[in-house]
Design an enzyme around this catalytic site. Structure first.
Site, mmCIF file in Angstrom:
data_model
loop_
_atom_site.group_PDB
_atom_site.id
_atom_site.type_symbol
_atom_site.label_atom_id
_atom_site.label_comp_id
_atom_site.label_asym_id
_atom_site.label_seq_id
_atom_site.Cartn_x
_atom_site.Cartn_y
_atom_site.Cartn_z
ATOM 1 N N CYS A 1 -4.253 6.165 0.193
ATOM 2 C CA CYS A 1 -3.689 4.950 -0.398
ATOM 3 C C CYS A 1 -3.486 5.049 -1.904
ATOM 4 O O CYS A 1 -3.534 4.032 -2.603
ATOM 5 C CB CYS A 1 -4.591 3.759 -0.070
ATOM 6 N N ARG B 1 -11.335 7.506 4.391
ATOM 7 C CA ARG B 1 -11.120 6.496 3.343
ATOM 8 C C ARG B 1 -12.432 5.820 2.913
ATOM 9 O O ARG B 1 -12.424 4.729 2.370
ATOM 10 C CB ARG B 1 -10.109 5.455 3.841
ATOM 11 N N CYS C 1 0.855 -1.183 0.000
ATOM 12 C CA CYS C 1 0.000 0.000 0.000
ATOM 13 C C CYS C 1 0.891 1.233 0.000
ATOM 14 O O CYS C 1 2.112 1.142 0.144
ATOM 15 C CB CYS C 1 -0.935 -0.006 1.206
ATOM 16 N N LYS D 1 -11.175 -7.751 7.133
ATOM 17 C CA LYS D 1 -10.612 -6.799 8.092
ATOM 18 C C LYS D 1 -11.639 -5.698 8.384
ATOM 19 O O LYS D 1 -12.150 -5.100 7.434
ATOM 20 C CB LYS D 1 -9.333 -6.189 7.506
ATOM 21 N N CYS E 1 -0.195 4.244 1.837
ATOM 22 C CA CYS E 1 -0.619 5.225 2.839
ATOM 23 C C CYS E 1 0.471 5.597 3.832
ATOM 24 O O CYS E 1 0.520 6.746 4.299
ATOM 25 C CB CYS E 1 -1.884 4.750 3.557
ATOM 26 N N ARG F 1 -2.817 3.498 13.013
ATOM 27 C CA ARG F 1 -2.346 4.725 12.371
ATOM 28 C C ARG F 1 -1.293 5.422 13.204
ATOM 29 O O ARG F 1 -0.445 6.143 12.668
ATOM 30 C CB ARG F 1 -3.540 5.618 12.050
ATOM 31 N N TYR G 1 -1.729 -8.997 16.639
ATOM 32 C CA TYR G 1 -0.656 -8.448 17.461
ATOM 33 C C TYR G 1 -0.471 -9.260 18.734
ATOM 34 O O TYR G 1 0.510 -9.079 19.453
ATOM 35 C CB TYR G 1 -0.963 -6.981 17.790
ATOM 36 N N LYS H 1 -12.321 -5.106 3.201
ATOM 37 C CA LYS H 1 -11.718 -4.187 4.171
ATOM 38 C C LYS H 1 -12.680 -3.034 4.412
ATOM 39 O O LYS H 1 -12.958 -2.231 3.514
ATOM 40 C CB LYS H 1 -10.379 -3.667 3.642
#
Length: 326
Positions: free
Chosen positions: A131, A218, A121, A249, A123, A206, A314, A196
């Protein structure tokens, strides 16, 4: 009452061994992908303030990270780059010497035991945080596609095992597949961010990637959270264009979508357990409000039960440790 008057379902729950014996859904370390944020510079290991336990790291800390992941048995990583400089067209994303390309080469020189997935991407690399190429205060779909193709090709040249385009431009899978094939990378699979949503759950990411839009949002290219049938169309288009994996996502609020995608398509389905989902649990755990391990394991099992074959999370390191000790 006699046994013939009702069902005794509890017979299959009467011990830990019995519950394990009849368990329908299983989570293993092989299901996990761990995201990494690689920054330009040296001697940088900076915790993301909104994501306790997650760090931005420079290349000189990468060996330490790789060794930990290998010791935990985590099979795959997803790389995001955080450059020092940005411009209007995100040129750092497709620079052969860009931070992600350098990181890929470094990892591949270190080990062949990790699958390296490259987020594809712009971004993180654009000065405006969107993006693609901006025309009249919006992302121009067709002008952006060649830049995403260039990014994918340079990532493949660096040694990426999987290309994961996340930009949500129409036609992005088709163009990237064509570009990879023409560059001689016919064997590199595409893990498409097919479904997404324009979600409020991305906020902490972010902070980690430095990718917040500098104007607007977005919503003209990411999906409306209210829509279900649109996800079917997006996934079908990406399969037709050559996607080898489909990402949904976020994950937690979109279990129905994960199940829909799994029911409709035979390729592996990937759930992205996103930053907001991570940070909420971490905050509650730090305050002593929830049992972090129990909450996380229940969440990830629910993603598997919904149909996810792979989970980007994560929590991967924590989960790997818990599984080792279970």
């Amino acid at each position: 009452m006699t046994d013939t008057e009702f069902k005794r379902h509890r017979r299959l729950r009467n011990s830990a061994t019995m519950r394990q014996f009849v368990r329908e859904t299983h989570l293993t370390v092989n299901d996990l992908v761990y995201p990494l944020f690689i920054v330009e510079g040296e001697r940088i290991k900076k915790e993301v303030s909104s994501m306790p336990g997650v760090f931005q790291i420079s290349l000189d800390y990468l060996d330490e990270e790789i060794e930990e992941l290998l010791a935990l048995g985590i099979p795959s990583i997803l790389l995001f780059g955080v450059p020092k400089e940005k411009d209007e067209v995100g040129s750092g994303a497709y620079d052969p010497e860009g931070i992600v390309q350098q990181a890929i080469r470094h990892i591949k020189n270190k080990t062949d035991q990790l699958l390296v997935i490259a987020d594809t991407c712009l971004c993180e690399y654009t000065s405006h945080g969107h993006c693609g190429v901006i025309v009249h205060q919006d992302v121009d779909n067709d002008k952006s596609l060649p830049l995403h193709v260039k990014t994918a090709v340079t990532q493949a040249e660096a040694g990426a095992d999987i290309i994961a385009p996340s930009n949500m431009m129409d036609g992005f899978v088709k163009e990237i597949r064509k570009g990879l094939d023409e560059a001689g990378f016919q064997e590199i699979p595409i893990m498409s961010y097919a479904v997404k949503y324009a979600s409020a759950f991305y906020g902490p990411f972010r902070d980690a990637a430095g990718s917040a839009p500098q104007f607007g949002d977005r919503k003209t290219y990411q999906m409306d959270p209210s829509n279900r049938l649109e996800a079917w169309r997006e996934a079908a288009s990406d399969i037709e264009e050559g996607a080898d994996f489909l990402i949904v996502k976020p994950a937690l609020s979109y279990m129905d979508i994960i199940r829909d995608v799994k029911n409709q398509h035979s390729v592996p389905v990937v759930a992205y357990n996103v930053s907001g989902e991570y940070s909420m649990v971490k905050a509650a755990s730090i305050n002593g409000w929830v049992d972090e391990k129990a909450i996380v394991m229940e969440k990830l099992i629910s993603m598997k039960r919904a149909g996810a074959d792979i989970i980007i999370t994560y929590f991967a390191k924590d989960v790997a440790k818990w599984l080792q000790n279970s």
